[in-house]
Design an enzyme around this catalytic site. Structure first.
Site, PDB file in Angstrom:
ATOM      1  N   CYS A 165      -4.698   2.358  -3.661  1.00  0.00           N
ATOM      2  CA  CYS A 165      -3.465   2.926  -3.068  1.00  0.00           C
ATOM      3  C   CYS A 165      -2.292   1.980  -3.280  1.00  0.00           C
ATOM      4  O   CYS A 165      -1.475   1.777  -2.372  1.00  0.00           O
ATOM      5  CB  CYS A 165      -3.643   3.235  -1.591  1.00  0.00           C
ATOM      6  SG  CYS A 165      -4.934   4.403  -1.249  1.00  0.00           S
TER       7      CYS A 165
ATOM      8  N   ASP B 122       3.310  -3.986   7.938  1.00  0.00           N
ATOM      9  CA  ASP B 122       2.061  -3.264   7.756  1.00  0.00           C
ATOM     10  C   ASP B 122       0.933  -4.252   8.070  1.00  0.00           C
ATOM     11  O   ASP B 122       0.631  -5.136   7.267  1.00  0.00           O
ATOM     12  CB  ASP B 122       1.978  -2.759   6.312  1.00  0.00           C
ATOM     13  CG  ASP B 122       0.635  -2.115   6.004  1.00  0.00           C
ATOM     14  OD1 ASP B 122      -0.264  -2.167   6.852  1.00  0.00           O
ATOM     15  OD2 ASP B 122       0.496  -1.574   4.892  1.00  0.00           O
TER      16      ASP B 122
ATOM     17  N   GLN C  54      -4.273  -4.862   7.298  1.00  0.00           N
ATOM     18  CA  GLN C  54      -5.281  -5.849   6.867  1.00  0.00           C
ATOM     19  C   GLN C  54      -5.162  -7.164   7.639  1.00  0.00           C
ATOM     20  O   GLN C  54      -5.914  -8.090   7.362  1.00  0.00           O
ATOM     21  CB  GLN C  54      -5.145  -6.125   5.359  1.00  0.00           C
ATOM     22  CG  GLN C  54      -5.405  -4.926   4.465  1.00  0.00           C
ATOM     23  CD  GLN C  54      -6.854  -4.471   4.457  1.00  0.00           C
ATOM     24  OE1 GLN C  54      -7.760  -5.194   4.895  1.00  0.00           O
ATOM     25  NE2 GLN C  54      -7.095  -3.273   3.974  1.00  0.00           N
TER      26      GLN C  54
ATOM     27  N   HIS D  51       0.870  -1.181   0.000  1.00  0.00           N
ATOM     28  CA  HIS D  51       0.000   0.000   0.000  1.00  0.00           C
ATOM     29  C   HIS D  51       0.908   1.232   0.000  1.00  0.00           C
ATOM     30  O   HIS D  51       1.992   1.201   0.581  1.00  0.00           O
ATOM     31  CB  HIS D  51      -0.838  -0.052   1.284  1.00  0.00           C
ATOM     32  CG  HIS D  51      -1.889   1.000   1.408  1.00  0.00           C
ATOM     33  ND1 HIS D  51      -1.601   2.303   1.742  1.00  0.00           N
ATOM     34  CD2 HIS D  51      -3.234   0.944   1.275  1.00  0.00           C
ATOM     35  CE1 HIS D  51      -2.723   3.000   1.805  1.00  0.00           C
ATOM     36  NE2 HIS D  51      -3.734   2.200   1.521  1.00  0.00           N
TER      37      HIS D  51
ATOM     38  N   LYS E 196     -10.444  -0.172  10.628  1.00  0.00           N
ATOM     39  CA  LYS E 196     -10.658  -1.390   9.826  1.00  0.00           C
ATOM     40  C   LYS E 196     -11.032  -2.578  10.707  1.00  0.00           C
ATOM     41  O   LYS E 196     -11.177  -3.688  10.229  1.00  0.00           O
ATOM     42  CB  LYS E 196      -9.392  -1.723   9.028  1.00  0.00           C
ATOM     43  CG  LYS E 196      -9.032  -0.674   7.975  1.00  0.00           C
ATOM     44  CD  LYS E 196      -7.870  -1.137   7.153  1.00  0.00           C
ATOM     45  CE  LYS E 196      -7.179  -0.026   6.403  1.00  0.00           C
ATOM     46  NZ  LYS E 196      -7.914   0.462   5.237  1.00  0.00           N
TER      47      LYS E 196
HETATM   48  N1  PMP Z   1      -1.809  -0.535   4.560  1.00  0.00           N
HETATM   49  C1  PMP Z   1      -2.793  -1.288   4.079  1.00  0.00           C
HETATM   50  C2  PMP Z   1      -2.493  -2.702   3.649  1.00  0.00           C
HETATM   51  C3  PMP Z   1      -4.078  -0.779   3.990  1.00  0.00           C
HETATM   52  O1  PMP Z   1      -5.059  -1.536   3.499  1.00  0.00           O
HETATM   53  C4  PMP Z   1      -4.322   0.567   4.410  1.00  0.00           C
HETATM   54  C5  PMP Z   1      -5.707   1.183   4.301  1.00  0.00           C
HETATM   55  N2  PMP Z   1      -6.333   0.984   3.070  1.00  0.00           N
HETATM   56  C6  PMP Z   1      -3.256   1.298   4.923  1.00  0.00           C
HETATM   57  C7  PMP Z   1      -2.020   0.718   4.978  1.00  0.00           C
HETATM   58  C8  PMP Z   1      -3.427   2.717   5.380  1.00  0.00           C
HETATM   59  O2  PMP Z   1      -4.242   2.778   6.505  1.00  0.00           O
HETATM   60  P1  PMP Z   1      -4.778   4.187   7.046  1.00  0.00           P
HETATM   61  O3  PMP Z   1      -5.403   4.876   5.859  1.00  0.00           O
HETATM   62  O4  PMP Z   1      -5.782   3.811   8.084  1.00  0.00           O
HETATM   63  O5  PMP Z   1      -3.615   4.933   7.588  1.00  0.00           O
END
Ligand code: PMP
Length: 408
Positions: free
Chosen positions: A362, A198, A201, A121, A224
């Site tokens: 993203c 990270d 998920q 991401h 999430k």
């Molecule tokens: N890493 C992953 C794998 C994600 O799915 C997301 C959110 N889509 C993020 C990072 C970023 O999270 P946040 O927008 O809550 O900071």
């Protein structure tokens, strides 16, 4: 408790969208919130709203107890050794940036390597890319299998004695694969590197144990995992957090301030400058109680079964391409249907009350690797049922028919 029973805790799911019962399949972007969380936040504002770590008055003490109590709940949820290792942040993005600015940019020099993957991401990609540019470190990528998965052999080939940091997803928000974190941590450590995971998920969908995984940093977002937006967690091993500089300076995080020098509070508060996200922490604590009562193993098992059920039917739809591993996927399915643009697909599904995500998720480097500009994604959580999947499949078939007629 099965998904049907759990749904009654989520008032938002009980509504019609565009004349159809809502089928919410976008929990990978943000999950819905149970009444337990909504009520905990409501109670905080109604009954004991006050700033933390300051007043000795009763409300201040109650708010501080709730805020620090939430930290202990997080510690226990991820089995960290100590609450000093749990930093509240704004979310995964802020947590990763804290490590990049407070630790990585301080230690990296030309010739050092940051190892990651193109699957990441943007939150776990751009901060490292920019840190490499500023410090002269090399930004390196672990080669992927054809289905986008990461093998230990590939990690071993990429990590060298020059590697200082490995930054990788636990579960990809596009491919739904799970990386072998414990083994990757061992490889990183053999080479004297540290591992940042990270977990955006993974923390919502499976049991994670910091002492077992042995990663050095782990990051996730409350929103999430049934919690509020605006709060997330940076877990770090104490000795590394001690070496990490604060990145936000101001009230709350200081010990002693003089004209030309200042010193910081001890962990974890040196990273929590300013008034923290108190209601968010209270809500996250309630979300953890909720998830723990259901059981993370149970949540993971049910979701994997639901994903298998959905995959079996989706594979039957001609012209539908599923990206990522075909087996053992976690909680989400990313796909394209014929040459229909995913935004059009998502718009037609929305007209049937089905909420899916469309776009680059993203993860633009990954989209390029997959040779697509965008995809659609259905992501599931503990409140999704087989009926939701059936509605999605019916929606996909109707969409296919609709575009088939338009294009023919
Ligand atoms: N890493 C992953 C794998 C994600 O799915 C997301 C959110 N889509 C993020 C990072 C970023 O999270 P946040 O927008 O809550 O900071």
């Amino acid at each position: 408790m099965n998904a049907k029973e759990l749904r009654r805790y989520f008032p938002i799911l009980d509504q019609q969208v565009n004349g159809h019962p809502l089928v919410y399949l976008d929990s990978g972007a943000t999950s819905q919130k149970p009444i337990q969380v909504i009520e905990a936040v409501d109670k905080y504002y109604r009954e004991y709203n006050s700033n933390v770590h300051r007043g000795v008055h009763t409300l201040g003490t109650k708010a501080t107890d709730a805020y620090e109590g939430a930290r202990e709940k997080v510690r226990s949820f991820i089995n960290a050794r100590d609450t000093a290792e749990i930093i509240f942040t704004r979310g995964t993005t802020t947590a990763i940036n804290t490590v990049v600015y407070g630790y990585a940019r301080q230690i990296l020099k030309p010739g050092d390597e940051i190892v990651t993957t193109v699957v990441e991401h943007h939150a776990n990609f751009i901060p490292w890319q920019q840190a490499a540019k500023v410090t002269g470190a090399t930004f390196k990528f672990i080669p992927l299998q054809e289905d986008g998965t990461v093998t230990l052999e590939a990690v071993k080939e990429t990590v060298t004695a020059n590697t200082k940091i490995v930054a990788i997803h636990h579960i990809s928000n596009v491919l739904g694969d799970t990386t072998p974190i414990k083994e990757i941590a061992a490889i990183a450590h053999q080479h004297g590197a540290i591992l940042l995971v990270d977990g955006a998920q993974s923390a919502p969908h499976k049991k994670v144990d910091m002492q077992d995984l042995d990663c050095d940093f782990y990051t996730f977002s409350a929103h999430k995992m049934c919690g509020p937006t605006g709060i997330g967690v940076l877990y770090g091993k104490r000795e590394l957090l001690e070496k990490t500089e604060p990145v936000e300076f101001g009230g709350e995080m200081i010990d002693y301030v003089d004209l030309y020098e200042s010193t910081w509070k001890e962990l974890p508060w040196k990273f929590e400058g300013g008034t923290p996200i108190i209601a968010g922490a209270v809500g996250l604590g309630a979300a953890i109680d909720f998830l723990t009562e259901i059981g993370m193993e149970e949540i993971e098992r049910n979701e994997k079964q639901l994903v298998r059920y959905a995959m079996e039917q989706m594979k039957e739809i001609e012209g539908l391409t599923i990206y990522g591993p075909q087996e053992n996927r976690s909680s989400l399915i990313t796909f394209n249907l014929d040459s229909v643009h995913p935004h059009d697909l998502a718009t037609v599904l929305d007209s049937y009350g089905i909420a899916v995500r469309a776009g680059h998720h993203c993860a633009q480097p990954l989209m390029r690797w997959l040779k697509v500009s965008a995809t659609a994604r259905a992501s599931f959580y503990l409140y999704n049922t087989e009926e939701d999947v059936d509605t999605l499949i019916a929606g996909l078939k109707k969409t296919k028919e609709y575009f088939g007629n338009v294009f023919s």
